[in-house]
Scaffold this motif. Structure first.
Motif, PDB file in Angstrom:
ATOM      1  N   ASN A 258     -13.126  11.719 -11.890  1.00 19.29           N
ATOM      2  CA  ASN A 258     -12.476  11.089 -12.853  1.00 19.29           C
ATOM      3  C   ASN A 258     -13.532  10.577 -13.525  1.00 19.29           C
ATOM      4  OD1 ASN A 258     -10.442  13.041 -13.692  1.00 19.29           O
ATOM      5  ND2 ASN A 258      -8.751  11.236 -13.131  1.00 19.29           N
ATOM      6  N   LYS A 259     -14.327   9.728 -12.107  1.00 18.28           N
ATOM      7  CA  LYS A 259     -15.420   8.782 -12.828  1.00 18.28           C
ATOM      8  C   LYS A 259     -16.015   9.271 -12.512  1.00 18.28           C
ATOM      9  CE  LYS A 259     -16.280   5.692  -9.086  1.00 18.28           C
ATOM     10  NZ  LYS A 259     -16.373   4.745  -7.758  1.00 18.28           N
ATOM     11  N   GLN A 260     -16.948  10.456 -12.442  1.00 13.64           N
ATOM     12  CA  GLN A 260     -17.661  11.155 -12.726  1.00 13.64           C
ATOM     13  C   GLN A 260     -17.769  11.579 -14.607  1.00 13.64           C
ATOM     14  OE1 GLN A 260     -18.319  14.248  -9.938  1.00 13.64           O
ATOM     15  NE2 GLN A 260     -18.895  12.950  -8.185  1.00 13.64           N
TER      16      GLN A 260
ATOM     17  N   ASP B 196      -7.378   5.212 -10.428  1.00 14.16           N
ATOM     18  CA  ASP B 196      -7.077   5.689  -9.587  1.00 14.16           C
ATOM     19  C   ASP B 196      -6.105   5.791  -9.313  1.00 14.16           C
ATOM     20  OD1 ASP B 196      -7.077   6.972  -6.996  1.00 14.16           O
ATOM     21  OD2 ASP B 196      -7.288   5.504  -5.772  1.00 14.16           O
TER      22      ASP B 196
ATOM     23  N   GLU C 142     -15.888  -1.674 -12.009  1.00  9.15           N
ATOM     24  CA  GLU C 142     -14.753  -0.776 -11.118  1.00  9.15           C
ATOM     25  C   GLU C 142     -13.819  -1.974 -10.405  1.00  9.15           C
ATOM     26  OE1 GLU C 142     -13.330   2.576  -8.064  1.00  9.15           O
ATOM     27  OE2 GLU C 142     -15.395   1.509  -7.337  1.00  9.15           O
TER      28      GLU C 142
ATOM     29  N   SER D 112      -9.885   0.872 -10.955  1.00 15.46           N
ATOM     30  CA  SER D 112      -9.641   1.131 -12.099  1.00 15.46           C
ATOM     31  C   SER D 112     -11.107   1.055 -12.353  1.00 15.46           C
ATOM     32  CB  SER D 112      -9.140   0.253 -13.315  1.00 15.46           C
ATOM     33  OG  SER D 112      -9.378  -1.290 -13.240  1.00 15.46           O
ATOM     34  N   TYR D 113     -11.005   2.298 -13.333  1.00 14.07           N
ATOM     35  CA  TYR D 113     -12.836   2.101 -13.476  1.00 14.07           C
ATOM     36  C   TYR D 113     -13.809   2.341 -15.144  1.00 14.07           C
ATOM     37  CZ  TYR D 113     -17.892   4.497 -13.135  1.00 14.07           C
ATOM     38  OH  TYR D 113     -19.147   4.627 -13.763  1.00 14.07           O
TER      39      TYR D 113
ATOM     40  N   TYR E 187      -9.869  11.207  -8.824  1.00 18.82           N
ATOM     41  CA  TYR E 187     -10.465  10.010  -9.578  1.00 18.82           C
ATOM     42  C   TYR E 187     -11.637   9.989  -9.314  1.00 18.82           C
ATOM     43  CZ  TYR E 187     -11.577   4.682  -9.081  1.00 18.82           C
ATOM     44  OH  TYR E 187     -11.594   3.206  -9.805  1.00 18.82           O
ATOM     45  N   GLN E 188     -12.217  10.263  -7.908  1.00 16.22           N
ATOM     46  CA  GLN E 188     -13.769  10.219  -8.019  1.00 16.22           C
ATOM     47  C   GLN E 188     -14.310  11.210  -8.931  1.00 16.22           C
ATOM     48  OE1 GLN E 188     -16.155   8.673  -6.287  1.00 16.22           O
ATOM     49  NE2 GLN E 188     -13.520   6.916  -5.442  1.00 16.22           N
TER      50      GLN E 188
ATOM     51  N   THR F 112     -12.143   3.854 -20.173  1.00 15.34           N
ATOM     52  CA  THR F 112     -10.963   3.470 -18.594  1.00 15.34           C
ATOM     53  C   THR F 112     -10.337   4.857 -17.798  1.00 15.34           C
ATOM     54  OG1 THR F 112     -10.367   1.558 -19.371  1.00 15.34           O
ATOM     55  CG2 THR F 112      -9.614   2.174 -17.356  1.00 15.34           C
ATOM     56  N   THR F 113     -10.844   4.417 -16.746  1.00 17.07           N
ATOM     57  CA  THR F 113      -9.919   5.970 -15.574  1.00 17.07           C
ATOM     58  C   THR F 113      -9.729   5.006 -14.305  1.00 17.07           C
ATOM     59  OG1 THR F 113     -10.100   8.069 -13.918  1.00 17.07           O
ATOM     60  CG2 THR F 113     -12.000   6.261 -14.132  1.00 17.07           C
TER      61      THR F 113
ATOM     62  N   ASP G 165     -18.529   8.694 -16.997  1.00 19.55           N
ATOM     63  CA  ASP G 165     -19.711   8.552 -17.198  1.00 19.55           C
ATOM     64  C   ASP G 165     -20.427   9.291 -17.900  1.00 19.55           C
ATOM     65  OD1 ASP G 165     -20.122   6.342 -14.618  1.00 19.55           O
ATOM     66  OD2 ASP G 165     -20.118   7.879 -13.550  1.00 19.55           O
TER      67      ASP G 165
END
Length: 135
Positions: A120-122, A111, A78, A93-94, A117-118, A108-109, A125
């Motif tokens: 999209n991170k999940q 913010d 991140e 970015s994650y 964002y949270q 990649t995702t 994953d």
């Protein structure tokens, strides 16, 4: 790779099909770097060691962890953009970097305003953990 039911992927008219994912319709502008969609997936013909290294002037690293994706070494990072480069300063970015023996899969995702964002991170994953490579 699986993605959430109800989400859509790009048609392939601007970038290769199934490289961009979002819960809303996707309209990628021609010859443009777009960061407005929820998840981006691509394979670069760049060695893993080069793209996954920590030394990067365009972003400040916030976290890093080693993992594996279907048996391939990977790293999850991140970052927060410094404003040098395409991504505006302060945007997080994650990213996943997966070593594909001379190539690197990058997920990649960002913010960006209007994105969850949270969530999209999940989703990223889950998408990365669903990958299965034909060997």
């Amino acid at each position: 790779m699986s993605y959430p039911q109800g989400w859509v992927t790009n048609s392939g008219s601007v970038v290769e099909q199934c490289k961009v994912f979002d819960p809303e319709s996707i309209s990628l502008p021609e010859q443009s770097e777009s960061f407005d969609e929820a998840v981006h997936i691509r394979v670069d013909k760049i060695p893993f060691e080069r793209v996954a290294r920590e030394d990067n002037q365009t972003s400040q690293e916030l976290s890093r962890r080693q993992t594996t994706i279907d048996g391939y070494q990977a790293v999850v990072v991140e970052n927060k953009a410094t404003g040098i480069g395409l991504i505006p300063e302060g945007v997080r970015s994650y990213l996943y970097f997966v070593d594909l023996d001379g190539q690197t899969l990058i997920g990649t995702t960002y913010d960006m305003q209007g994105q969850r964002y949270q969530r999209n991170k999940q989703v990223l994953d889950q998408m990365m953990n669903s990958l299965s490579f034909n060997r």
